[in-house]
Design a protein around this motif. Structure first.
Motif, PDB file in Angstrom:
ATOM      1  N   ALA A 548       0.848  -1.202   0.000  1.00 21.02           N
ATOM      2  CA  ALA A 548       0.000   0.000   0.000  1.00 21.02           C
ATOM      3  C   ALA A 548       0.877   1.244   0.000  1.00 21.02           C
ATOM      4  CB  ALA A 548      -0.926   0.005   1.214  1.00 21.02           C
ATOM      5  N   CYS A 578      -2.036  -1.653  -3.771  1.00 18.79           N
ATOM      6  CA  CYS A 578      -2.999  -0.605  -3.440  1.00 18.79           C
ATOM      7  C   CYS A 578      -2.293   0.748  -3.543  1.00 18.79           C
ATOM      8  CB  CYS A 578      -3.543  -0.810  -2.028  1.00 18.79           C
ATOM      9  SG  CYS A 578      -4.375  -2.394  -1.790  1.00 18.79           S
ATOM     10  N   GLY A 598      -9.231   3.824  -1.623  1.00 20.14           N
ATOM     11  CA  GLY A 598      -9.067   2.496  -1.044  1.00 20.14           C
ATOM     12  C   GLY A 598      -7.824   2.340  -0.209  1.00 20.14           C
ATOM     13  N   LEU A 599      -7.367   3.423   0.410  1.00 20.18           N
ATOM     14  CA  LEU A 599      -6.145   3.370   1.220  1.00 20.18           C
ATOM     15  C   LEU A 599      -6.397   3.591   2.712  1.00 20.18           C
ATOM     16  CD1 LEU A 599      -3.620   5.279  -1.093  1.00 20.18           C
ATOM     17  CD2 LEU A 599      -3.725   2.821  -0.650  1.00 20.18           C
ATOM     18  N   LEU A 604      -8.094  -1.381   3.091  1.00 19.71           N
ATOM     19  CA  LEU A 604      -6.939  -2.269   2.994  1.00 19.71           C
ATOM     20  C   LEU A 604      -7.256  -3.635   3.599  1.00 19.71           C
ATOM     21  CD1 LEU A 604      -4.032   0.196   3.912  1.00 19.71           C
ATOM     22  CD2 LEU A 604      -4.664  -0.618   1.631  1.00 19.71           C
ATOM     23  N   LYS A 607      -9.212  -5.613   1.085  1.00 15.84           N
ATOM     24  CA  LYS A 607      -8.335  -6.085   0.004  1.00 15.84           C
ATOM     25  C   LYS A 607      -7.443  -7.225   0.505  1.00 15.84           C
ATOM     26  CE  LYS A 607      -8.067  -4.716  -3.559  1.00 15.84           C
ATOM     27  NZ  LYS A 607      -8.627  -5.192  -4.859  1.00 15.84           N
TER      28      LYS A 607
END
Length: 615
Positions: A548, A578, A598-599, A604, A607
């Motif tokens: 990420a 990500c 999506g962070l 996370l 995911k």
């Protein structure tokens, strides 16, 4: 807060009505920015200029290019967005910079300095080539004239012969003032209506009278020689511009008259206006730098409504001062961002070793290269998005000779409300392409201090220390003395990250633990070069990988890491990257943007569950 219904038809207002409108607009700007935050002082200084422009031109057809774009608030109000100002710079609201997708009246995205004249001459040439009929105006100021690109544009525009107007909004940050009573007197005489009418008529008559053109050339040369002796405006006229000014930038009547005159001319015109940054709001007039970019504040006192708290910028400035007190070879360099990058105290304590070069990042890097070549240790503090303008110099002037330049890359990652033009999402990829570069990523103030000392005293060649805007998160440790650190042991999936986003990764690991998933968290302290060994060792146990990062997708750390693992034959069975993808991220709070991209910790976590389910 000013309403759209309060905005009259500017083509029909009288001079006195225009002056009254400027007063209301200024009060509306103060009210709006006190609620939303934003750029205040620069906008207060440009109210009359903007109103005069809208009285003379039609910017649904004519083109107005701002430079820098943070002067555009009045323009937004006058072009149908007054009611939207309550959501200025907010997620889903209008941007703080010109944005053509918001309105056809916004001619060009303008978030960085010094490009307006180049853009304007390009638009003027397109007009000529297509046989179109519209006017082109570039409004340049607030320090933008300290950037080299501005002079490249001026040089070409003046010699282009194109019909365009450049307005220099001189608030004392770009160009020096005329000196002496004679210069001021002549400037006033040259701008009187009767003189301008005579000049226009004389030129017209001489163009049709037999031999008139030759007579005009002789008298023009004589007049120019006398004027050049007494008025310091020859620089622009030598470039090919018809120079008008300097004039009072807060006289909406006079500005309207001069713009109408300039509009009728068939040559490049440069109108020099003098303004007061922060005009009409005493706290901003007294301290324009402080009110350049502000958060929400109390109108009565000018004080912020919320304390900003400790920041990475302040921690960097303090740490650099501590190092400089012991090492007289350390110098600080900034490109018009002393306070923004935390260097204010350094400039006070070590003025002989502190250099502000203006909005000239390329020059800053090359000057630093010269200092490094002669044995000094330059530390160039620069916003990530502004560093992009110096990539050529990093390669040819620094890396080619492996000179020791320390880059303090501030505002790395998502910056929030300033949006697309200011997010620092490309430096991680760009710096990785520079041969011999080392890139360090602290996740806490403690790590910033230790990494800065390491960068200054131990790294050879160019080195960058990148850190975010604002303060630190829950992670306050100091594991920055190695290339990486395992913050949490696990067996099911390896989570990799760097910088401040390590906080969201640790939150993700906690959420996974609640579901019985054991995550190992590897924090990269150095992203160029990457500690592939540490990640490979972890992946060999977990078989799954999630990386990420607050960075654009192309050449991101995750891509480089997966490639290195694959080449070793150590690729994970299942992986997810990500990042911010291949598009520009809008404006809003950082928390809102994390969720959008999506962070955030929960995204996370979702995911990571997908990675584990298919591992």
């Amino acid at each position: 807060m000013i309403q759209q219904s309060d905005i009259p038809d500017l083509k029909k207002v009288t001079d006195s009505e225009a002056e009254a409108l400027c007063t209301r607009l200024r009060a509306g700007l103060i009210d709006t920015v006190s609620r939303t935050g934003g750029h205040l002082a620069s906008n207060l200084g440009a109210v009359e200029i903007t109103v005069a422009l809208h009285r003379v031109f039609d910017f649904e057809r004519d083109r107005l290019v701002f430079d820098v774009g943070h002067q555009c608030y009045t323009h937004k109000i006058l072009t149908g967005r007054a009611d939207q100002m309550r959501d200025l710079r907010s997620f889903g609201g209008i941007a703080g910079f010109p944005k053509p997708v918001e309105s056809p009246c916004d001619a060009f995205v303008a978030g960085h300095a010094s490009n307006s004249v180049s853009v304007a001459v390009g638009m003027a040439r397109a007009r000529t080539l297509t046989g179109a009929d519209y006017d082109v105006v570039a409004l340049i100021g607030d320090g933008a004239l300290t950037g080299g690109l501005a002079y490249e544009g001026l040089s070409d525009a003046g010699n282009s012969g194109e019909r365009l107007i450049v307005i220099l909004n001189d608030n004392g940050m770009s160009i020096t003032k005329n000196v002496g009573g004679v210069a001021d007197h002549l400037a006033r005489q040259r701008l009187k209506p009767q003189y301008l009418r005579f000049k226009k008529g004389y030129r017209k008559v001489m163009s049709v009278v037999p031999g008139g053109k030759a007579v005009y050339r002789v008298t023009h040369k004589i007049k120019k020689a006398v004027k050049d002796t007494l008025l310091p405006c020859s620089l622009f006229e030598d470039m090919g511009f018809t120079y008008l000014g300097p004039v009072d930038g807060h006289d909406v009547r006079g500005l309207t008259r001069l713009l109408r005159y300039a509009k009728e001319m068939e040559t490049p015109v440069l109108l020099h206006v003098r303004t007061v940054k922060g005009k009409g709001y005493p706290p901003a007039e007294r301290n324009p730098d402080r009110f350049h970019g502000v958060g929400r504040f109390c109108i009565q006192t000018g004080e912020p409504l919320q304390s900003s708290g400790p920041s990475f910028s302040k921690a960097f400035g303090d740490a650099l001062c501590a190092l400089a007190a012991k090492d007289d070879k350390i110098c600080a360099v900034t490109a018009a961002m002393q306070d923004g990058t935390g260097l204010g105290t350094f400039f006070q304590r070590f003025p002989a070793r502190a250099f502000d070069v203006g909005i000239a990042e390329g020059h800053a890097v090359t000057m630093s290269a010269g200092m490094a070549k002669q044995g000094m240790t330059p530390v160039f503090a620069v916003y990530s998005s502004f560093l992009q303008r110096a990539c050529d110099m990093l390669i040819h002037d620094v890396a080619l000779q492996q000179l020791h330049l320390v880059l303090a890359v501030d505002r790395a990652g998502l910056v929030g409300e300033d949006g697309e033009t200011h997010h620092g999402v490309f430096d991680a990829a760009l710096l990785d392409t520079v041969p011999g570069m080392t890139v360090l990523c602290p996740s806490s103030f403690a790590e910033l201090r230790s990494m800065l000392e390491y960068a200054v005293h131990q790294v050879k060649g160019p080195v960058a220390l990148r850190y975010p805007r604002g303060g630190e998160g829950n992670y306050r440790g100091d594991s920055g003395r190695g290339r990486s650190a395992v913050l949490r042991q696990g067996r099911d999936v390896t989570l990799v990250g760097y910088g401040l986003l390590i906080n969201q990764i640790l939150e993700c690991a906690e959420l996974l633990a609640d579901d019985g998933v054991s995550a190992e968290v590897v924090k990269l302290n150095t992203i160029t070069p990457i500690d592939v060994d540490a990640v490979s060792k972890s992946v060999s146990r977990t078989g799954r990988l999630l990386v990420a990062e607050e960075a654009a997708e192309a050449n991101c750390v995750g891509q480089r890491l997966l490639s290195a693992l694959a080449l070793r034959g150590a690729a994970p069975g299942r992986a997810a990257l990500c990042n911010l993808g291949r598009f520009f991220v809008t404006h809003g709070s950082v928390a809102q943007l994390h969720k959008l991209c999506g962070l955030d910790g929960r995204s996370l976590y979702q995911k990571a569950l997908e990675v584990c389910a298919h591992g």
